[in-house]
Design an enzyme around this catalytic site. Structure first.
Site, PDB file in Angstrom:
ATOM      1  N   THR A 151       1.006  -1.164  -0.002  1.00 20.48           N
ATOM      2  CA  THR A 151       0.489  -0.218   0.512  1.00 20.48           C
ATOM      3  C   THR A 151       0.705   1.486   0.080  1.00 20.48           C
ATOM      4  O   THR A 151       1.431   1.384   0.981  1.00 20.48           O
ATOM      5  CB  THR A 151      -0.613  -0.042   1.363  1.00 20.48           C
ATOM      6  N   ASP A 152       0.060   2.779  -1.040  1.00 17.32           N
ATOM      7  CA  ASP A 152       1.078   3.404  -0.366  1.00 17.32           C
ATOM      8  C   ASP A 152       0.898   4.348   1.123  1.00 17.32           C
ATOM      9  O   ASP A 152       1.579   5.039   0.974  1.00 17.32           O
ATOM     10  CB  ASP A 152       0.112   4.608  -1.201  1.00 17.32           C
ATOM     11  N   GLU A 153       0.455   3.567   1.860  1.00 18.60           N
ATOM     12  CA  GLU A 153       0.682   4.540   3.745  1.00 18.60           C
ATOM     13  C   GLU A 153       2.267   3.886   4.425  1.00 18.60           C
ATOM     14  O   GLU A 153       1.750   4.413   5.018  1.00 18.60           O
ATOM     15  CB  GLU A 153      -1.167   3.118   4.060  1.00 18.60           C
ATOM     16  N   TYR A 176      -2.002  -0.255  10.842  1.00 22.79           N
ATOM     17  CA  TYR A 176      -2.213  -1.550   9.847  1.00 22.79           C
ATOM     18  C   TYR A 176      -1.060  -1.395   8.913  1.00 22.79           C
ATOM     19  O   TYR A 176      -0.637  -1.547   8.431  1.00 22.79           O
ATOM     20  CB  TYR A 176      -3.629  -0.939   9.296  1.00 22.79           C
ATOM     21  N   LYS A 180       2.013  -3.545   7.263  1.00 21.82           N
ATOM     22  CA  LYS A 180       2.214  -3.434   5.604  1.00 21.82           C
ATOM     23  C   LYS A 180       3.623  -3.201   5.571  1.00 21.82           C
ATOM     24  O   LYS A 180       5.075  -3.942   4.856  1.00 21.82           O
ATOM     25  CB  LYS A 180       1.765  -2.554   4.724  1.00 21.82           C
TER      26      LYS A 180
HETATM   27  P1  NAD Z   1      -9.444  -7.447   2.153  1.00 22.69           P
HETATM   28  O1  NAD Z   1      -9.951  -7.313   3.240  1.00 22.69           O
HETATM   29  O2  NAD Z   1     -10.995  -7.316   1.290  1.00 22.69           O
HETATM   30  O3  NAD Z   1      -9.428  -9.256   2.011  1.00 22.69           O
HETATM   31  C1  NAD Z   1      -8.126  -9.958   2.627  1.00 22.69           C
HETATM   32  C2  NAD Z   1      -8.908 -11.095   2.476  1.00 22.69           C
HETATM   33  O4  NAD Z   1      -7.955 -11.441   3.395  1.00 22.69           O
HETATM   34  C3  NAD Z   1     -10.081 -11.214   2.944  1.00 22.69           C
HETATM   35  O5  NAD Z   1     -10.292 -12.645   1.798  1.00 22.69           O
HETATM   36  C4  NAD Z   1      -9.591 -12.205   4.224  1.00 22.69           C
HETATM   37  O6  NAD Z   1     -11.139 -13.358   4.796  1.00 22.69           O
HETATM   38  C5  NAD Z   1      -7.945 -12.623   3.913  1.00 22.69           C
HETATM   39  N1  NAD Z   1      -7.568 -13.100   4.757  1.00 22.69           N
HETATM   40  C6  NAD Z   1      -7.287 -12.105   5.920  1.00 22.69           C
HETATM   41  N2  NAD Z   1      -6.329 -12.562   6.927  1.00 22.69           N
HETATM   42  C7  NAD Z   1      -5.735 -14.673   6.752  1.00 22.69           C
HETATM   43  C8  NAD Z   1      -5.157 -15.255   6.880  1.00 22.69           C
HETATM   44  N3  NAD Z   1      -4.567 -14.945   8.112  1.00 22.69           N
HETATM   45  N4  NAD Z   1      -5.265 -16.353   6.364  1.00 22.69           N
HETATM   46  C9  NAD Z   1      -5.587 -16.560   4.662  1.00 22.69           C
HETATM   47  N5  NAD Z   1      -5.790 -15.368   4.625  1.00 22.69           N
HETATM   48  C10 NAD Z   1      -6.416 -13.819   5.494  1.00 22.69           C
HETATM   49  O7  NAD Z   1      -8.589  -6.834   1.325  1.00 22.69           O
HETATM   50  P2  NAD Z   1      -8.378  -6.230   0.078  1.00 22.69           P
HETATM   51  O8  NAD Z   1      -8.812  -4.361   0.652  1.00 22.69           O
HETATM   52  O9  NAD Z   1      -8.632  -6.425  -0.807  1.00 22.69           O
HETATM   53  O10 NAD Z   1      -6.654  -5.507   0.129  1.00 22.69           O
HETATM   54  C11 NAD Z   1      -5.734  -7.374  -0.414  1.00 22.69           C
HETATM   55  C12 NAD Z   1      -4.576  -6.701  -0.136  1.00 22.69           C
HETATM   56  O11 NAD Z   1      -4.247  -5.289  -0.696  1.00 22.69           O
HETATM   57  C13 NAD Z   1      -4.010  -6.081   1.435  1.00 22.69           C
HETATM   58  O12 NAD Z   1      -2.562  -6.757   1.494  1.00 22.69           O
HETATM   59  C14 NAD Z   1      -4.253  -4.572   1.175  1.00 22.69           C
HETATM   60  O13 NAD Z   1      -3.067  -4.781   2.147  1.00 22.69           O
HETATM   61  C15 NAD Z   1      -3.662  -4.240  -0.238  1.00 22.69           C
HETATM   62  N6  NAD Z   1      -3.879  -2.976  -0.367  1.00 22.69           N
HETATM   63  C16 NAD Z   1      -5.658  -2.656  -0.847  1.00 22.69           C
HETATM   64  C17 NAD Z   1      -6.358  -1.066  -0.965  1.00 22.69           C
HETATM   65  C18 NAD Z   1      -7.225  -0.944  -0.727  1.00 22.69           C
HETATM   66  O14 NAD Z   1      -7.523   0.643  -1.233  1.00 22.69           O
HETATM   67  N7  NAD Z   1      -7.942  -2.303  -0.446  1.00 22.69           N
HETATM   68  C19 NAD Z   1      -4.664  -0.492  -1.556  1.00 22.69           C
HETATM   69  C20 NAD Z   1      -2.864  -1.418  -1.261  1.00 22.69           C
HETATM   70  C21 NAD Z   1      -3.249  -2.569  -1.273  1.00 22.69           C
HETATM   71  O1  DAU Z   2      -4.068   3.898   0.226  1.00 14.96           O
HETATM   72  C1  DAU Z   2      -4.230   2.575   0.543  1.00 14.96           C
HETATM   73  C2  DAU Z   2      -4.991   2.382   1.322  1.00 14.96           C
HETATM   74  O2  DAU Z   2      -6.664   2.262   1.089  1.00 14.96           O
HETATM   75  C3  DAU Z   2      -5.354   0.874   1.659  1.00 14.96           C
HETATM   76  O3  DAU Z   2      -3.372   0.056   2.083  1.00 14.96           O
HETATM   77  C4  DAU Z   2      -5.905   0.173   2.975  1.00 14.96           C
HETATM   78  O4  DAU Z   2      -5.946  -1.120   3.154  1.00 14.96           O
HETATM   79  C5  DAU Z   2      -7.501   0.719   2.235  1.00 14.96           C
HETATM   80  O5  DAU Z   2      -8.295   0.233   3.498  1.00 14.96           O
HETATM   81  C6  DAU Z   2      -7.781   2.313   2.154  1.00 14.96           C
HETATM   82  O6  DAU Z   2      -7.410   2.527   3.880  1.00 14.96           O
HETATM   83  P1  DAU Z   2      -8.472   4.740   3.805  1.00 14.96           P
HETATM   84  O7  DAU Z   2      -7.900   4.896   5.003  1.00 14.96           O
HETATM   85  O8  DAU Z   2      -8.011   5.749   2.968  1.00 14.96           O
HETATM   86  O9  DAU Z   2      -9.188   3.919   2.989  1.00 14.96           O
HETATM   87  P2  DAU Z   2     -10.821   3.903   4.311  1.00 14.96           P
HETATM   88  O10 DAU Z   2     -11.667   3.972   3.293  1.00 14.96           O
HETATM   89  O11 DAU Z   2     -11.199   3.263   5.083  1.00 14.96           O
HETATM   90  O12 DAU Z   2     -11.485   5.590   4.231  1.00 14.96           O
HETATM   91  C7  DAU Z   2     -11.084   6.649   2.726  1.00 14.96           C
HETATM   92  C8  DAU Z   2     -11.124   7.678   3.101  1.00 14.96           C
HETATM   93  O13 DAU Z   2     -12.293   8.807   3.767  1.00 14.96           O
HETATM   94  C9  DAU Z   2      -9.561   8.558   5.266  1.00 14.96           C
HETATM   95  O14 DAU Z   2      -9.462   9.574   4.896  1.00 14.96           O
HETATM   96  C10 DAU Z   2     -10.872   8.051   5.570  1.00 14.96           C
HETATM   97  C11 DAU Z   2     -11.752   8.647   5.471  1.00 14.96           C
HETATM   98  N1  DAU Z   2     -13.692   7.993   5.977  1.00 14.96           N
HETATM   99  C12 DAU Z   2     -13.674   6.698   5.827  1.00 14.96           C
HETATM  100  C13 DAU Z   2     -14.579   6.253   6.241  1.00 14.96           C
HETATM  101  C14 DAU Z   2     -14.765   4.495   6.702  1.00 14.96           C
HETATM  102  C15 DAU Z   2     -14.361   8.480   6.229  1.00 14.96           C
HETATM  103  O15 DAU Z   2     -14.220  10.244   6.150  1.00 14.96           O
HETATM  104  N2  DAU Z   2     -15.877   8.736   6.361  1.00 14.96           N
HETATM  105  C16 DAU Z   2     -16.106   6.521   6.080  1.00 14.96           C
HETATM  106  O16 DAU Z   2     -16.992   6.480   7.148  1.00 14.96           O
END
Ligand code: NAD
Ligand code: DAU
Length: 371
Positions: A151-153, A176, A180
């Protein structure tokens, strides 16, 4: 170009992983092998997200899709999968992924994101020892790949200007992102120390179908449809860079096929939005696609207490992957948001399934009205 045959997808029942599996089997160039989806099915994992894929590719004469329920921290189980399926590639999505949950309960993040990544890397290192080298030499096959999804975080928070590049120093600020960052360092250490062929990608915020409704976009869409408050954290001016999930997955595939091992690739949307502006755009889209009253939905926007340590701005410089691997974004934000809203409107069964279990109880306990 790498030829990848038996791909272990960890976390394939989650949001990005299930879209990746769908993309690989139905759209990606150059893949005719098998996918083994290893997922423990936490609250965020849902097998229903791949029911059609399971029916189609899990029952053909040459089965191409397998689901294995298990924990990436369970070394013996992960080892057994490497043997059973002759795994030559890992794409590691499995993680605890929600920042708010990491603030309320960091332990699961350390277990899965740090220990689970360590276990997956270590099993791969042992399984991929080169049998032609001496036992003491311990060199590793180079016709294999471990692609780590991040992630970019991990780069921290930006001010009003500037971008994260691949050489921006790590500065994680939530449990988180710290977990990561730890996993990224482990992946790169395995590459550097043991010669494990590792690639790494750091992506910005994804959105699209099958995203769990705790994240901003699906939470807002569902709350709008259900007439609930729309909780905006702090002053609503935090900025995120949004990318349609299929564009992320195409980038991951490009790195897996052609990326240089030992290197990191940043992936982003070049699409920065203040949260409050994005929520207002969603109000317009949802009201245009339903009979709901625009003013009434907009009136539900509620500023709530800020997320502790809330990162102000993320913005990715993704010129490296564009230049070196020829990837680019293909789905505009307007198109991607419209597709996403359409998908949530068309899939009430999926929403019900995800809301009926553990998630529902957890979210009510921790968030009350917000859920
Ligand atoms: P998600 O939470 O939707 O899915 C995570 C999956 O991992 C789930 O199916 C869960 O059951 C499985 N999991 C969790 N713990 C586990 C374990 N111990 N063993 C096996 N499976 C397990 O997450 P996502 O949003 O699909 O993110 C996927 C990946 O991408 C993560 O590594 C996250 O850090 C990264 N990522 C997410 C975003 C985003 O915006 N969602 C952006 C950048 C990177
Ligand atoms: O940047 C990549 C990341 O993006 C991933 O690594 C994470 O897995 C993914 O969850 C996401 O993280 P964020 O914290 O940016 O996503 P989230 O959807 O939780 O929040 C997006 C923005 O919106 C953040 O600034 C917080 C705000 N927010 C979020 C929720 C859930 C609100 O204002 N209200 C809300 O209810």
């Amino acid at each position: 170009m790498r030829i990848l045959k038996n791909i272990l997808v960890t976390g394939g029942a989650g949001f990005i992983g299930c879209n990746f599996i769908r993309f690989l089997l139905e759209k990606a160039d150059g893949f005719s092998g098998r996918i083994i989806n290893l997922d423990v099915l936490t609250y965020a994992g849902n097998r229903m997200s791949l029911a059609d894929i399971e029916a189609k590719y899990g029952s053909m004469a040459q089965v191409r899709y397998f689901f294995e329920q298990g924990d990436i921290c369970d070394r013996a189980f992960v080892e057994s999968l490497f043997k059973k399926y002759d795994i030559d590639t890992v794409v590691h999505f499995a993680a605890e992924s929600h920042v708010d949950r990491s603030i309320l309960g960091p332990e699961a993040f350390i277990k899965t994101n740090v220990m689970g990544t360590f276990t997956s890397l270590d099993v791969a290192r042992n399984a991929w020892k080169d049998s032609s080298s001496s036992p003491e030499g311990g060199s590793i096959r180079q016709d294999v790949l471990f692609h780590h999804i991040s992630t970019d975080e991990v780069y921290g928070s930006l001010g009003e200007t500037g971008y994260f590049t691949e050489s921006t120093p790590y500065d994680p600020r939530s449990p988180y992102s710290a977990s990561k960052a730890g996993s990224d360092h482990l992946a790169m250490a395995y590459s550097h120390t043991y010669g494990l062929p590792v690639t790494l990608s750091n992506c910005s915020n994804n959105y699209g179908p099958y995203q769990f409704p705790e994240k901003l976009i699906p939470l807002m869409i569902l709350n709008m449809l259900e007439g609930k408050p729309l909780p905006v954290y702090g002053d609503g001016k935090n900025i995120r860079d949004w990318l349609y999930v299929e564009d992320h997955n195409a980038a991951v595939w490009a790195v897996m096929r052609n990326g240089t091992t030992g290197e990191t690739y940043n992936i982003g949307g070049e699409n920065e939005w203040e949260n409050i502006k994005l929520v207002n755009v969603l109000v317009d889209i949802v009201s245009a696609k339903t009979k709901l009253d625009t003013a009434k939905i907009r009136g539900a926007i509620t500023y709530v207490k800020d997320r502790p340590g809330h990162d102000r701005r993320y913005a990715i410089d993704c010129s490296k992957i564009k230049r070196e691997l020829g990837w680019k974004q293909t789905v505009s934000f307007e198109e991607g948001l419209a597709r996403t809203v359409d998908w949530y409107l068309a899939n009430p069964q999926w929403i019900e399934s995800i809301r009926s279990g553990e998630y529902r109880r957890w979210i009510e306990k921790n968030y009350g009205e917000r859920g």
